[in-house]
Every structure is written in C-alpha cells, then in structure tokens.
Motif scaffolding. Structure first.
Motif, PDB file in Angstrom:
ATOM      1  N   ASN A 191       0.823  -1.213   0.000  1.00  0.00           N
ATOM      2  CA  ASN A 191       0.000   0.000   0.000  1.00  0.00           C
ATOM      3  C   ASN A 191       0.856   1.262   0.000  1.00  0.00           C
ATOM      4  O   ASN A 191       0.557   2.240  -0.700  1.00  0.00           O
ATOM      5  CB  ASN A 191      -0.915   0.017   1.236  1.00  0.00           C
ATOM      6  CG  ASN A 191      -1.828  -1.192   1.300  1.00  0.00           C
ATOM      7  OD1 ASN A 191      -1.365  -2.289   1.570  1.00  0.00           O
ATOM      8  ND2 ASN A 191      -3.113  -1.010   1.049  1.00  0.00           N
ATOM      9  N   LEU A 192       1.932   1.248   0.778  1.00  0.00           N
ATOM     10  CA  LEU A 192       2.815   2.417   0.850  1.00  0.00           C
ATOM     11  C   LEU A 192       3.534   2.648  -0.475  1.00  0.00           C
ATOM     12  O   LEU A 192       3.727   3.793  -0.897  1.00  0.00           O
ATOM     13  CB  LEU A 192       3.834   2.226   1.975  1.00  0.00           C
ATOM     14  CG  LEU A 192       3.274   2.232   3.402  1.00  0.00           C
ATOM     15  CD1 LEU A 192       4.313   1.741   4.395  1.00  0.00           C
ATOM     16  CD2 LEU A 192       2.798   3.631   3.783  1.00  0.00           C
ATOM     17  N   GLN A 195       2.385   1.950  -3.394  1.00  0.00           N
ATOM     18  CA  GLN A 195       1.398   2.540  -4.308  1.00  0.00           C
ATOM     19  C   GLN A 195       1.066   3.986  -3.929  1.00  0.00           C
ATOM     20  O   GLN A 195       1.021   4.863  -4.788  1.00  0.00           O
ATOM     21  CB  GLN A 195       0.126   1.690  -4.307  1.00  0.00           C
ATOM     22  CG  GLN A 195       0.315   0.296  -4.896  1.00  0.00           C
ATOM     23  CD  GLN A 195      -0.898  -0.592  -4.699  1.00  0.00           C
ATOM     24  OE1 GLN A 195      -1.864  -0.224  -4.023  1.00  0.00           O
ATOM     25  NE2 GLN A 195      -0.858  -1.790  -5.287  1.00  0.00           N
ATOM     26  N   ASP A 196       0.854   4.238  -2.628  1.00  0.00           N
ATOM     27  CA  ASP A 196       0.457   5.580  -2.175  1.00  0.00           C
ATOM     28  C   ASP A 196       1.544   6.616  -2.411  1.00  0.00           C
ATOM     29  O   ASP A 196       1.267   7.759  -2.808  1.00  0.00           O
ATOM     30  CB  ASP A 196       0.100   5.558  -0.679  1.00  0.00           C
ATOM     31  CG  ASP A 196      -1.225   4.871  -0.410  1.00  0.00           C
ATOM     32  OD1 ASP A 196      -1.869   4.421  -1.385  1.00  0.00           O
ATOM     33  OD2 ASP A 196      -1.630   4.770   0.765  1.00  0.00           O
ATOM     34  N   PHE A 197       2.806   6.242  -2.142  1.00  0.00           N
ATOM     35  CA  PHE A 197       3.904   7.208  -2.232  1.00  0.00           C
ATOM     36  C   PHE A 197       4.694   7.094  -3.533  1.00  0.00           C
ATOM     37  O   PHE A 197       5.592   7.903  -3.787  1.00  0.00           O
ATOM     38  CB  PHE A 197       4.862   7.026  -1.044  1.00  0.00           C
ATOM     39  CG  PHE A 197       4.243   7.370   0.286  1.00  0.00           C
ATOM     40  CD1 PHE A 197       3.529   8.543   0.472  1.00  0.00           C
ATOM     41  CD2 PHE A 197       4.381   6.509   1.368  1.00  0.00           C
ATOM     42  CE1 PHE A 197       2.961   8.861   1.695  1.00  0.00           C
ATOM     43  CE2 PHE A 197       3.827   6.820   2.609  1.00  0.00           C
ATOM     44  CZ  PHE A 197       3.113   8.006   2.767  1.00  0.00           C
ATOM     45  N   THR A 207      -7.222   2.562   6.346  1.00  0.00           N
ATOM     46  CA  THR A 207      -5.951   2.886   5.693  1.00  0.00           C
ATOM     47  C   THR A 207      -4.798   2.540   6.622  1.00  0.00           C
ATOM     48  O   THR A 207      -4.998   2.294   7.814  1.00  0.00           O
ATOM     49  CB  THR A 207      -5.876   4.383   5.347  1.00  0.00           C
ATOM     50  OG1 THR A 207      -5.844   5.145   6.566  1.00  0.00           O
ATOM     51  CG2 THR A 207      -7.081   4.806   4.518  1.00  0.00           C
ATOM     52  N   TRP A 208      -3.564   2.536   6.083  1.00  0.00           N
ATOM     53  CA  TRP A 208      -2.393   2.191   6.881  1.00  0.00           C
ATOM     54  C   TRP A 208      -2.183   3.169   8.038  1.00  0.00           C
ATOM     55  O   TRP A 208      -1.543   2.822   9.034  1.00  0.00           O
ATOM     56  CB  TRP A 208      -1.144   2.118   6.006  1.00  0.00           C
ATOM     57  CG  TRP A 208      -0.810   3.391   5.263  1.00  0.00           C
ATOM     58  CD1 TRP A 208      -1.140   3.694   3.980  1.00  0.00           C
ATOM     59  CD2 TRP A 208      -0.071   4.519   5.768  1.00  0.00           C
ATOM     60  NE1 TRP A 208      -0.668   4.944   3.640  1.00  0.00           N
ATOM     61  CE2 TRP A 208      -0.001   5.469   4.711  1.00  0.00           C
ATOM     62  CE3 TRP A 208       0.532   4.823   6.985  1.00  0.00           C
ATOM     63  CZ2 TRP A 208       0.641   6.702   4.868  1.00  0.00           C
ATOM     64  CZ3 TRP A 208       1.179   6.053   7.135  1.00  0.00           C
ATOM     65  CH2 TRP A 208       1.234   6.973   6.092  1.00  0.00           C
ATOM     66  N   HIS A 209      -2.716   4.408   7.938  1.00  0.00           N
ATOM     67  CA  HIS A 209      -2.580   5.385   9.026  1.00  0.00           C
ATOM     68  C   HIS A 209      -3.144   4.842  10.345  1.00  0.00           C
ATOM     69  O   HIS A 209      -2.673   5.189  11.432  1.00  0.00           O
ATOM     70  CB  HIS A 209      -3.314   6.687   8.682  1.00  0.00           C
ATOM     71  CG  HIS A 209      -2.792   7.372   7.452  1.00  0.00           C
ATOM     72  ND1 HIS A 209      -3.194   7.025   6.188  1.00  0.00           N
ATOM     73  CD2 HIS A 209      -1.897   8.378   7.305  1.00  0.00           C
ATOM     74  CE1 HIS A 209      -2.585   7.796   5.298  1.00  0.00           C
ATOM     75  NE2 HIS A 209      -1.782   8.623   5.950  1.00  0.00           N
TER      76      HIS A 209
END
Length: 482
Positions: free
Chosen positions: A46-47, A49-51, A173-175
């Motif tokens: 996920n990180l 893809q997100d960043f 979300t990962w947060h």
C-alpha cells in the motif's frame, strides 16, 4: 527501606507486589514499541502505491527503525547511569507517542520516515532499561520465567504485527496502524507514571563524546552500508563499500578506546564471559533469521500468492500466537533444565523451517506456509530467551547495564543486516531469473518467487551456523546473588 536498598540487599522478589506493576508497565510499553518493528511490513504494498516508491525504498521504514536503535542503544548503558528508571521510562513513552502521532498523520514518505526514527528513539531507551531492571529486581533462579514473559513481548509483538496491521489495512488505511497504537501508548504512560519505581541510583559517570561519535559511526556505518546494498545499490557501489569500511574502522577504534578507559561508555569486559558471548551469537543468528523471514513472507504472500493483506495477516497469526504462548513455557523449562538441549533442538527446528521455505513456489498451499511459520516460531521461542538469559546470568551485577546494552544493540544491528541481505538476495534472484518460456505471462511472479527462494537460503546458512555455536552452550551456575 527504600526500593534501591531492597534491590541491593536482595529483599525484592517476584512475589513482592511492587515488582508486579513494574513488569506490567514494561510489558505493555514494550509490546506496543516492538509491534512497530514489523507492523508496516504488511502495509509495504500500500505504501509503495500511495507514495510511488520502490520496494527497496519502502524497506527503509523497517531498516531505518533498526538503524536508529543500533545507534542509540549502545549509549543506553551510559544513559541508565545518568537518569532514574522513572525518568527514562516516561521519556521513552513520550518519544514513542510523538513518533506514533506524526506517523498517523504523515502525508509523505519523508514525514513517515521521520516518525519512524522518533518512534525508534523511544524503543531504544525502553529495551535496555527493561532488561536491566529485570536483572536487578528478579533473583537468578526465577529469571527464566520472567524473561520468558519479556520474550512474549519481544517475539510476540513483531510476530503479530503483520497480522494486526493486515486486518486494519483490509478495513481502513495504513494510518490506522498508528491511530490504534496511540491510545495504548498513552495508557501505558499513565499506568507507568503511577506505578514505575526507581531501581538503582544514578552514578553520573563522565561522558566521553569521542566514544559516542565512534559508536555512532561504527554501528550506523555498518547498518547503512548493508541497507544501501539491499536498496539496490549493489555490493560494489562506492557508498556501500565506504560506509562498511568507515563502520568497521570506527568500531575497532571504539573497542580499543573502551578497553583503555577507566570508565568506558560500554564495558567490553562482558565478552570475557564465554556463555555471554555464545548466548549473544545465538541471539544474533536468531534475530537475523526471524526479521528477514518477517519481511520476506508478507511480500511473498501478497505478490506470489496474490493474497489480500487481510488473508496474509491471518496466515501469520497462528505462528505469532504459538510463539507468545511458548515463550513463558520455555522460560520455565530453562529454569528447570538449563539452555543446552532447548537451544540445540530449537536451532534444528529453525533449520528445518528454512529448508521448507526455500522450496516455496507460486503453487505452494497456504496450509504449508502456516505450518512452516509455526515451526519457525516454535524454534525461535526455544532459542532466544534461554540463550539470552543464560548469557546475562554469567555477568556480575556491575556489568548488567553494559551486557544488556551490548545484547540489545547487536540484536537490532543483526536484524537490520539480516533484513538488508535478504532483500538484496531476493532482488538479485529476481533480476537474474531466466524464464524457460519467455512468453509465459506468469514470468514476473516466477521471477519474484525465485528471488524469495534464494533469500531463504541465507536463512539456512545462518541456522547451520547457529547449530554449530549451540554445541558450546553450557548452563551457567550463578555464583553472585542479588
């Protein structure tokens, strides 16, 4: 009689009600702190893809965390002689809370990376403090079981980190990995503020800044060099070579300086005790195998087997639970029978698991992965705490802060190096993969899986080395009392 006087006279024991809240405070705070070591492993996809970052860049969230520990923990022996137990405990929790809050609201990879460093500062203070306090307040004949409870934290938290974070990511979300941790850390801080007691009296020795600089360059250089190689720079990259050389030279100079000082920052006389050295080596082997496995498995499950984060998390849950249950049990067996056969059988079990992981393919069943992961965690529970407790038991009381600092420092450095080497081997295997059928659409998955297989061969080599070391383990007869 004061708490310090009681510790020195040996009147504190595990049945004393004042000891129990201290242990609970450390266990709760330690669990959340060490949960952070592997919690983001399941979120790497996920990180990325997100960043918009590469896998080898994302692994810095784990390696950077360990790098910070490797730099700060060596200084912990000195810090523990300057500040009280309560002061250090509260400071470590505040750092962890600030880092977790920053991570929860992190809008970019750089901010998340900074948050991980701040979190690691809290853990770097907490880990050695926890071990040193246990050694001071628990008599030798009861340490195995208590260290087993601590082992539940040290091993169980990183083991279930991917599982819990996988469940969170599947629904949020990962947060939220950090939002969930935050109230628990605040609760641990409040509980510890009420119940944590001071153990020992600060002596405030002279601070040698040159030793701190050499230690930072030494441990930091080595971990940075290995991590840079794992990041894709290759072992021939000038940055990698220079970093490792600077690290090794600095550590040699640091070691020479410590042996010549009247009040060394880190007393290396601990290495004169053979069972401490052997126990340390076994812990390092175990840590390298465990953390490399814990970063490879989530990547394999989500890439090669195309599982969701939730499914991958559930797959790793049984092993984490069994490890947590077995740690106190192994501690009790250690108190009764000693470490020799526990450690040897544990290493043999770990070696078998690594052989199994080196055979996985894109067609491997999830049941096979669950069994291998459980076997791995059983082996780890039989090695870590018995080897560590036996080694620390051989040290005289005055070397407890140095022994715990050495043990925790090299443990984290070994974890970082193991992670970096595993990722590096996996990347090399992926790039060198030669498909039998170039037109096969599964070639990217086959290449990734081949890289993972190669990386687990590193685990096999380390486990064989660990078995050889385990042949020299003997039970320590504790002559010094509390």
């Amino acid at each position: 009689m004061s708490n310090t006087q009681q510790v020195k006279s040996g009147e504190i024991n595990i049945g004393d009600l004042r000891v129990v809240p201290i242990i609970i405070s450390f266990v709760v705070a330690g669990f959340i702190g060490l949960f952070s070591e592997t919690a983001l492993n399941m979120a790497l996809t996920n990180l990325i893809q997100d960043f918009g970052i590469h896998e080898t860049t994302a692994q810095w969230l784990t390696t950077g965390y360990l790098l910070t520990l490797g730099i700060l923990v060596p200084v912990s022996g000195l810090i523990m002689q300057w500040f009280t137990t309560r002061q250090l405990f509260i400071t470590s929790l505040i750092a962890s809370i600030i880092g977790t809050l920053i991570a929860a609201i992190a809008p970019t990879f750089a901010v998340l990376m900074i948050a991980r460093v701040v979190q690691a500062i809290g853990t770097a203070l907490l880990l050695p403090l926890m071990f040193n306090t246990i050694l001071l307040i628990i008599p030798p004949h009861k340490r195995g079981r208590i260290m087993g409870i601590i082992g539940l934290v040290i091993m169980f938290a990183p083991a279930v980190g991917p599982t819990i974070s996988g469940i969170i990511i599947n629904n949020l979300t990962w947060h939220w990995i950090f939002w969930v941790s935050l109230p628990l850390l605040i609760g641990a801080l409040i509980f510890g503020s009420f119940f944590m007691q001071n153990v020992g009296t600060p002596t405030k020795p002279k601070i040698d800044f040159l030793s701190i600089i050499l230690s930072t360059l030494g441990f930091g250089g080595i971990v940075f060099g290995f991590s840079s190689a794992g990041e894709g720079g290759g072992w021939g990259n000038p940055t990698v070579i220079i970093s490792i050389i600077v690290g090794v030279v600095s550590l040699v100079l640091f070691s020479i300086r410590q042996t010549k000082m009247q009040q060394p920052m880190l007393n290396l006389r601990a290495f004169k005790y053979p069972m401490f050295t052997i126990g340390l080596l076994l812990v390092l082997v175990c840590m390298m195998v465990l953390l490399s496995t814990m970063i490879l498995l989530p990547l394999y499950l989500q890439t090669s087997l195309a599982l969701t984060t939730f499914a991958a998390g559930l797959l790793l849950l049984p092993g984490g639970i069994i490890n947590g249950i077995l740690s106190p049990v192994m501690g009790g067996l250690f108190d009764k029978y000693g470490p020799k056969w526990l450690v040897r059988i544990g290493i043999a079990i770990l070696l078998g698991a690594m052989f199994g992981f080196s055979t996985i393919t894109i067609e491997t069943s999830t049941a096979f992965i669950i069994i291998l992961h459980i076997i791995t965690m059983v082996g780890v529970s039989m090695i870590m705490m018995p080897a560590q407790t036996n080694g620390l038991n051989q040290l005289p009381r005055e070397l407890y802060p140095d022994g715990t600092a050495i043990m925790n420092t090299l443990q984290q450095v070994a974890g970082a190096i193991g992670t970096a080497i595993a990722i590096s081997i996996m990347s090399s295997g992926l790039e060198s993969f030669a498909p039998e059928d170039p037109a096969n659409p599964l070639n990217p998955l086959l290449a990734f899986t081949a890289g993972v297989q190669d990386a687990f061969i590193f685990g096999i080599i380390m486990a064989i080395l660990g078995f050889v070391i385990s042949l020299f383990v003997k039970r320590v007869k504790v002559e010094h009392q509390m």
